[in-house]
Design a protein around this motif. Structure first.
Motif, short mmCIF file in Angstrom:
data_model
loop_
_atom_site.label_atom_id
_atom_site.label_comp_id
_atom_site.label_asym_id
_atom_site.label_seq_id
_atom_site.Cartn_x
_atom_site.Cartn_y
_atom_site.Cartn_z
N ASP A 4 0.84 -1.20 0.00
CA ASP A 4 0.00 0.00 0.00
C ASP A 4 0.87 1.25 0.00
OD1 ASP A 4 -2.20 -1.54 0.12
OD2 ASP A 4 -2.74 -1.08 2.18
N VAL A 5 0.41 2.24 -0.73
CA VAL A 5 1.01 3.56 -0.65
C VAL A 5 0.12 4.36 0.29
CG1 VAL A 5 1.65 5.64 -1.89
CG2 VAL A 5 1.89 3.42 -3.00
N LYS A 6 0.60 4.63 1.49
CA LYS A 6 -0.17 5.42 2.44
C LYS A 6 -0.17 6.87 1.96
CE LYS A 6 -1.02 1.98 5.15
NZ LYS A 6 -2.38 1.41 5.23
N VAL A 7 -1.32 7.38 1.69
CA VAL A 7 -1.43 8.68 1.06
C VAL A 7 -1.19 9.80 2.07
CG1 VAL A 7 -2.92 10.25 -0.23
CG2 VAL A 7 -3.07 7.79 -0.61
N LYS A 35 -8.58 8.91 -12.14
CA LYS A 35 -7.77 8.73 -13.34
C LYS A 35 -6.41 9.37 -13.17
CE LYS A 35 -7.86 9.38 -18.35
NZ LYS A 35 -8.66 9.85 -19.52
N ALA A 36 -6.36 10.55 -12.54
CA ALA A 36 -5.08 11.23 -12.32
C ALA A 36 -4.19 10.42 -11.39
CB ALA A 36 -5.33 12.62 -11.74
N ILE A 37 -4.78 9.82 -10.35
CA ILE A 37 -3.99 9.01 -9.42
C ILE A 37 -3.45 7.77 -10.12
CG2 ILE A 37 -4.09 7.61 -7.33
CD1 ILE A 37 -6.10 9.63 -6.20
N ARG A 38 -4.30 7.13 -10.93
CA ARG A 38 -3.84 5.94 -11.67
C ARG A 38 -2.72 6.30 -12.64
NH1 ARG A 38 -9.65 4.83 -12.01
NH2 ARG A 38 -10.17 3.20 -10.50
N THR A 39 -2.86 7.46 -13.29
CA THR A 39 -1.82 7.89 -14.21
C THR A 39 -0.50 8.10 -13.47
OG1 THR A 39 -3.40 8.96 -15.70
CG2 THR A 39 -1.12 9.72 -15.81
N LEU A 119 -3.54 -2.57 -10.07
CA LEU A 119 -3.53 -1.33 -9.30
C LEU A 119 -4.94 -1.06 -8.79
CD1 LEU A 119 -2.01 1.36 -8.54
CD2 LEU A 119 -2.90 2.25 -10.71
N THR A 120 -5.08 -0.79 -7.51
CA THR A 120 -6.37 -0.40 -6.94
C THR A 120 -6.20 0.93 -6.21
OG1 THR A 120 -6.00 -1.65 -4.89
CG2 THR A 120 -7.14 -2.79 -6.67
N VAL A 121 -7.23 1.76 -6.28
CA VAL A 121 -7.20 3.08 -5.67
C VAL A 121 -8.43 3.26 -4.79
CG1 VAL A 121 -7.15 5.57 -6.08
CG2 VAL A 121 -5.96 4.03 -7.66
N ALA A 128 -7.73 5.86 2.45
CA ALA A 128 -7.10 6.42 1.25
C ALA A 128 -5.78 5.72 0.98
CB ALA A 128 -6.86 7.91 1.44
N ARG A 129 -5.68 5.16 -0.20
CA ARG A 129 -4.45 4.43 -0.53
C ARG A 129 -4.40 4.11 -2.01
NH1 ARG A 129 -6.69 -0.92 2.25
NH2 ARG A 129 -7.67 -1.92 0.46
N VAL A 130 -3.21 3.82 -2.44
CA VAL A 130 -2.97 3.24 -3.76
C VAL A 130 -2.29 1.91 -3.50
CG1 VAL A 130 -1.79 3.47 -5.96
CG2 VAL A 130 -2.72 5.50 -4.84
N ARG A 131 -2.81 0.87 -4.06
CA ARG A 131 -2.25 -0.47 -3.78
C ARG A 131 -1.85 -1.15 -5.08
NH1 ARG A 131 -5.39 -4.88 -0.16
NH2 ARG A 131 -4.32 -3.72 1.48
N ILE A 132 -0.65 -1.69 -5.10
CA ILE A 132 -0.21 -2.57 -6.18
C ILE A 132 -0.17 -3.96 -5.57
CG2 ILE A 132 1.69 -3.22 -7.71
CD1 ILE A 132 2.39 -0.26 -7.93
N GLU A 133 -0.86 -4.90 -6.21
CA GLU A 133 -0.99 -6.22 -5.63
C GLU A 133 -1.01 -7.30 -6.69
OE1 GLU A 133 -4.66 -6.16 -3.51
OE2 GLU A 133 -5.86 -5.80 -5.29
#
Length: 206
Positions: A4-7, A35-39, A119-121, A128-133
């Protein structure tokens, strides 16, 4: 297997989410934010896929036609990753898929793991997080522990083609968290900028 990316500024993101609910174009702005976060996260995702594909798995047998197929797939995807800064999220996904379609699909372990990464947002105030799994559903049932084995220099042992009379040792190398962490500062900065941009648009509506 996930990271997780802790925002930074999670409370601010939660407050922004509440404002989006009452904004006239809230749905469109939320979609724009996601979309901006995924980019912003796509370089980390692409680099992680590239890292697992590049692992020189020792102790395995192979080569010839299968190795050439893997090389073609890797080269096609590398061309996409080189242009990553010039693409938004949708363009990146489309270009990556086209590259995979052009190259003959490789069913090897490394490519299976690379294709399972997702990728999940989430933008909630408390989550709030961005996760690569690793999406385990995209990995055959008997192989679902292998992404962790590939991430370890200790490696693992397995029977050759199911023949339990002959076992082989294979070693991996760190590729998952170590790759993603290199992208965290830039990703956090990108997320905060995206939040500021959306907040400014809400202010204009008000």
């Amino acid at each position: 297997m996930s990271l997780d990316v802790k925002v930074t500024g999670a409370e601010e993101l939660g407050a922004l989410a509440k404002r989006l609910k009452t904004a006239g174009s809230g749905k469109a702005l939320r979609k724009e934010l996601l979309k901006a976060i995924r980019t912003g996260a796509k370089p980390a995702l692409a680099d992680t896929r590239r890292a697992v594909r590049a692992i020189p798995v020792t102790g395995s047998r192979g080569g010839g036609r299968r190795q050439r197929e893997r090389d073609r797939a890797d080269k096609a995807l590398d061309q996409v990753y080189k242009r990553i800064d010039d693409m938004d999220w949708d363009s990146f996904v489309e270009a990556e898929q086209k590259a995979k379609d052009r190259a003959k699909k490789n069913t090897g372990l490394r490519d299976t793991v690379a294709r399972s990464l997702r990728l999940t947002v989430k933008t909630g105030s408390k989550s709030a997080r961005v996760r690569i799994e690793v999406d385990s559903a995209k990995i055959p049932e008997g192989m679902r522990t292998l992404p962790r084995h590939l991430d370890s220099e200790k490696g693992w042992r397995h029977p050759l083609f199911g023949d339990r009379e002959h076992w082989y040792s294979q070693r991996g190398r760190p590729w998952f968290a170590s790759t993603i962490r290199r992208h965290l500062p830039a990703l956090r900065e990108h997320i905060l900028k995206a939040m500021d941009d959306i907040a400014a648009k809400i202010e204009k509506e008000g």
